[in-house]
Design a protein around this motif. Structure first.
Motif, PDB file in Angstrom:
ATOM      1  N   SER A 193       0.900  -1.196   0.005  1.00 18.62           N
ATOM      2  CA  SER A 193      -0.140  -0.007   0.075  1.00 18.62           C
ATOM      3  C   SER A 193       0.959   1.285   0.020  1.00 18.62           C
ATOM      4  N   LEU A 194       0.142   2.383  -0.397  1.00 20.51           N
ATOM      5  CA  LEU A 194       1.050   3.672  -0.453  1.00 20.51           C
ATOM      6  C   LEU A 194       0.138   4.716   0.076  1.00 20.51           C
ATOM      7  N   SER A 195       0.588   5.724   0.798  1.00 19.03           N
ATOM      8  CA  SER A 195       0.087   6.707   1.490  1.00 19.03           C
ATOM      9  C   SER A 195       0.620   8.349   1.251  1.00 19.03           C
ATOM     10  N   PHE A 196      -0.023   8.920   1.720  1.00 13.93           N
ATOM     11  CA  PHE A 196       0.094  10.387   2.020  1.00 13.93           C
ATOM     12  C   PHE A 196       0.022  10.545   3.357  1.00 13.93           C
ATOM     13  N   THR A 197       1.197  11.017   4.092  1.00  8.57           N
ATOM     14  CA  THR A 197       1.255  11.460   5.652  1.00  8.57           C
ATOM     15  C   THR A 197       0.407  12.911   5.484  1.00  8.57           C
ATOM     16  N   LEU A 198      -0.533  12.842   6.506  1.00 11.10           N
ATOM     17  CA  LEU A 198      -1.120  14.189   6.567  1.00 11.10           C
ATOM     18  C   LEU A 198      -0.444  15.139   7.740  1.00 11.10           C
ATOM     19  N   SER A 199      -0.796  16.203   7.711  1.00 12.45           N
ATOM     20  CA  SER A 199      -0.507  17.303   8.558  1.00 12.45           C
ATOM     21  C   SER A 199      -1.003  17.687   9.523  1.00 12.45           C
ATOM     22  N   GLU A 200      -2.397  18.277   9.421  1.00 14.38           N
ATOM     23  CA  GLU A 200      -3.129  18.990  10.697  1.00 14.38           C
ATOM     24  C   GLU A 200      -3.930  17.785  11.495  1.00 14.38           C
ATOM     25  N   SER A 201      -4.258  16.833  10.879  1.00 21.50           N
ATOM     26  CA  SER A 201      -4.735  15.507  11.417  1.00 21.50           C
ATOM     27  C   SER A 201      -3.837  14.874  12.381  1.00 21.50           C
ATOM     28  N   LYS A 202      -3.649  15.208  13.624  1.00 18.40           N
ATOM     29  CA  LYS A 202      -2.728  14.545  14.286  1.00 18.40           C
ATOM     30  C   LYS A 202      -2.821  14.348  15.709  1.00 18.40           C
ATOM     31  N   THR A 203      -2.339  13.285  16.302  1.00 15.81           N
ATOM     32  CA  THR A 203      -2.337  13.213  17.742  1.00 15.81           C
ATOM     33  C   THR A 203      -0.956  13.624  18.389  1.00 15.81           C
ATOM     34  N   GLU A 204      -1.040  14.444  19.702  1.00 16.09           N
ATOM     35  CA  GLU A 204      -0.019  14.709  20.315  1.00 16.09           C
ATOM     36  C   GLU A 204      -0.042  13.889  21.638  1.00 16.09           C
ATOM     37  N   GLU A 241     -21.843  16.892   6.985  1.00 14.75           N
ATOM     38  CA  GLU A 241     -22.677  16.805   8.185  1.00 14.75           C
ATOM     39  C   GLU A 241     -22.245  18.115   8.968  1.00 14.75           C
ATOM     40  N   GLY A 242     -23.335  19.072   9.221  1.00 15.14           N
ATOM     41  CA  GLY A 242     -23.044  19.980  10.114  1.00 15.14           C
ATOM     42  C   GLY A 242     -22.099  20.955   9.228  1.00 15.14           C
ATOM     43  N   GLY A 243     -21.967  20.727   7.954  1.00 10.54           N
ATOM     44  CA  GLY A 243     -20.970  21.547   7.395  1.00 10.54           C
ATOM     45  C   GLY A 243     -19.343  21.342   7.772  1.00 10.54           C
ATOM     46  N   LYS A 244     -18.910  20.288   7.965  1.00 10.59           N
ATOM     47  CA  LYS A 244     -17.839  20.086   8.529  1.00 10.59           C
ATOM     48  C   LYS A 244     -16.703  19.684   7.461  1.00 10.59           C
ATOM     49  N   VAL A 245     -15.695  20.409   7.548  1.00 11.11           N
ATOM     50  CA  VAL A 245     -14.722  20.286   6.412  1.00 11.11           C
ATOM     51  C   VAL A 245     -13.383  20.594   6.841  1.00 11.11           C
ATOM     52  N   ILE A 246     -12.348  19.612   6.612  1.00  3.52           N
ATOM     53  CA  ILE A 246     -11.021  19.827   7.290  1.00  3.52           C
ATOM     54  C   ILE A 246     -10.091  20.110   6.227  1.00  3.52           C
ATOM     55  N   PHE A 247      -9.568  21.217   6.060  1.00  2.00           N
ATOM     56  CA  PHE A 247      -8.463  21.431   5.014  1.00  2.00           C
ATOM     57  C   PHE A 247      -7.158  21.019   5.623  1.00  2.00           C
ATOM     58  N   ASP A 248      -6.490  19.998   5.160  1.00  2.00           N
ATOM     59  CA  ASP A 248      -5.351  19.367   5.619  1.00  2.00           C
ATOM     60  C   ASP A 248      -4.519  19.289   4.319  1.00  2.00           C
ATOM     61  N   ARG A 249      -3.168  18.771   4.459  1.00  2.00           N
ATOM     62  CA  ARG A 249      -2.236  18.805   3.615  1.00  2.00           C
ATOM     63  C   ARG A 249      -1.231  17.647   3.835  1.00  2.00           C
ATOM     64  N   VAL A 250      -0.434  17.511   2.753  1.00  2.00           N
ATOM     65  CA  VAL A 250       0.743  16.422   3.093  1.00  2.00           C
ATOM     66  C   VAL A 250       1.643  16.990   4.115  1.00  2.00           C
ATOM     67  N   GLY A 251       2.028  16.224   5.216  1.00  2.00           N
ATOM     68  CA  GLY A 251       3.083  16.631   5.978  1.00  2.00           C
ATOM     69  C   GLY A 251       4.170  15.979   6.312  1.00  2.00           C
ATOM     70  N   GLU A 252       5.004  16.358   7.511  1.00  2.00           N
ATOM     71  CA  GLU A 252       6.364  15.764   7.573  1.00  2.00           C
ATOM     72  C   GLU A 252       6.444  14.499   8.697  1.00  2.00           C
ATOM     73  N   GLY A 253       5.284  14.088   9.032  1.00  2.00           N
ATOM     74  CA  GLY A 253       5.598  12.757   9.644  1.00  2.00           C
ATOM     75  C   GLY A 253       5.730  13.019  11.222  1.00  2.00           C
ATOM     76  N   ALA A 254       6.029  12.004  11.959  1.00  2.00           N
ATOM     77  CA  ALA A 254       6.126  12.122  13.502  1.00  2.00           C
ATOM     78  C   ALA A 254       7.230  12.968  13.912  1.00  2.00           C
ATOM     79  N   LYS A 255       6.943  13.745  14.903  1.00  2.00           N
ATOM     80  CA  LYS A 255       7.959  14.720  15.494  1.00  2.00           C
ATOM     81  C   LYS A 255       8.136  14.730  17.040  1.00  2.00           C
ATOM     82  N   LYS A 256       9.059  14.982  17.555  1.00  2.00           N
ATOM     83  CA  LYS A 256       9.534  15.288  18.889  1.00  2.00           C
ATOM     84  C   LYS A 256       8.963  16.591  19.309  1.00  2.00           C
TER      85      LYS A 256
END
Ligand code: PMV
Length: 342
Positions: free
Chosen positions: A30-41, A326-341
């Motif tokens: 499989s092959l993927s784009f890593t996202l930027s705004e959708s993340k977990t801390e 749903e509820g007009g919900k949209v997230i503008f995300d972009r390709v990003g740099e992966g995990a960071k400390k």
């Protein structure tokens, strides 16, 4: 007291992983784009445990105790305990938060598990004093992220990652993902996530993968996925956006066709998903812009486009597409740099 804090983004697959064997090993690359705004801390604070138990954990999600996620982590640590014995007798305070809105219909397991494993791998180095070379550190993080949550193994790498053994990529493996070289235009790629429904899925991806074992189209799928993997990789090297659009949409629709043709059959797309697909195709035909859609295992649309189309896409999303969300919900995300400390 020792502490480690990391962030890890979510990812969106362009060539899908659907069907597995052994311990979370994919049936096709499989092959993927890593996202930027959708993340977990996530941060883990280690202290001495109070009892003689192997270890104890406490988990706070957005500041509130969360038993479901704690149980998942406890089970994972127990299952692979021989790799985590440096935590013996410790208490782990795990504090985690997602950047994306609650119940946005975006799976947090890839970003959540990715961030958790980064913290653990970092703490292991601090405790044992054995510092791995950078590429080995990431390989290890990706390996354990896969065991914790399958496609999470791709999320830790910047921009674009591949998971699954394929002779085209000498370093590739079923056990971890690898970073993928590609043309610079994709570093700036955008992903506008159109939330059709934030409700929990009726069929989990774990159950969906399992249904591939009896799917009569399974072997054909694995063969076609490999062909799409090769063709998409070539298109991304050559900036061939026409082929990129064709394969990305084919993969999304094949994934959902496999669901519909499972026994029992299930459908995760909703009427608004289909309306948006038609609107995106009309938008592309009208403007000639190389916009396309993909879907993960749910009803939400990921609208992918090059940075240069930002203005036209935003206008169309805000004036039209948003009405189907749903509820007009949209997230503008972009390709990003992966995990960071952190
Ligand atoms: O990693 P899992 O078990 O949640 O499965 C991911 C499945 C898809 O999102 C549909 C495809 C993929 O490759 O991410």
């Amino acid at each position: 007291m020792l502490k480690s804090a990391w962030e890890c983004p979510s990812n969106i697959a362009l060539v899908k992983y659907w069907g597995k064997y052994d311990v979370q090993k994919p049936r096709n690359p499989s092959l993927s784009f890593t996202l930027s705004e959708s993340k977990t801390e996530t941060s883990i604070t280690l202290s001495e445990g109070k009892s003689d138990a192997l270890l104890s954990t406490e988990l706070l999600l957005e500041g509130k105790s969360n038993e479901k996620f704690k149980a998942k982590i406890d089970e994972f640590l127990k299952q692979y305990w021989s790799n985590f014995s440096y935590l013996k007798g410790k208490h782990l305070l795990i504090e985690t938060r997602n950047s994306f809105p609650h119940s946005a219909g975006i799976a947090s397991s890839a970003s959540g598990m990715g961030a958790l494993i980064c913290c653990l791998a970092d703490l292991e180095q601090k405790i044992t004093g054995e510092i791995l070379p950078e590429n080995e550190f990431w390989r290890k993080v990706s390996f354990f992220s896969r065991l914790a949550s399958g496609s999470a193994c791709r999320s830790v790498f910047p921009y674009c990652a591949a998971w699954g053994r394929d002779e085209m990529l000498p370093d590739s493996s079923e056990e971890y993902a690898v970073s993928l070289p590609f043309s610079p235009i994709f570093k700036q790629y955008r992903d506008c996530i159109l939330i059709v429904s934030a409700a929990e899925k009726s069929v989990s991806s774990r159950a969906g993968h399992a249904l591939m074992n009896n799917n009569p189209f399974a072997e054909l799928r694995y063969d076609l996925a490999r062909k799409n993997f090769h063709a998409l990789y070539a298109a991304m090297q050559n900036e061939d956006l026409k082929t990129f659009v064709k394969i990305v949409e084919n993969e999304a629709l094949m994934l959902h066709s496999l669901m519909m043709l499972s026994e029992p059959s299930f459908i995760l797309m909703q009427p608004a998903t289909l309306s948006l697909i038609e609107k995106i195709r009309d938008f592309r035909a009208e403007t000639g812009l190389p916009v396309c859609f993909t879907l993960d295992a749910g009803p939400n649309i990921h609208l992918l486009y090059p940075q240069e189309c930002e203005k036209e896409v935003r206008e169309r999303v805000e004036n039209d597409f948003v009405r189907h969300c749903e509820g007009g919900k949209v997230i503008f995300d972009r390709v990003g740099e992966g995990a960071k400390k952190l």
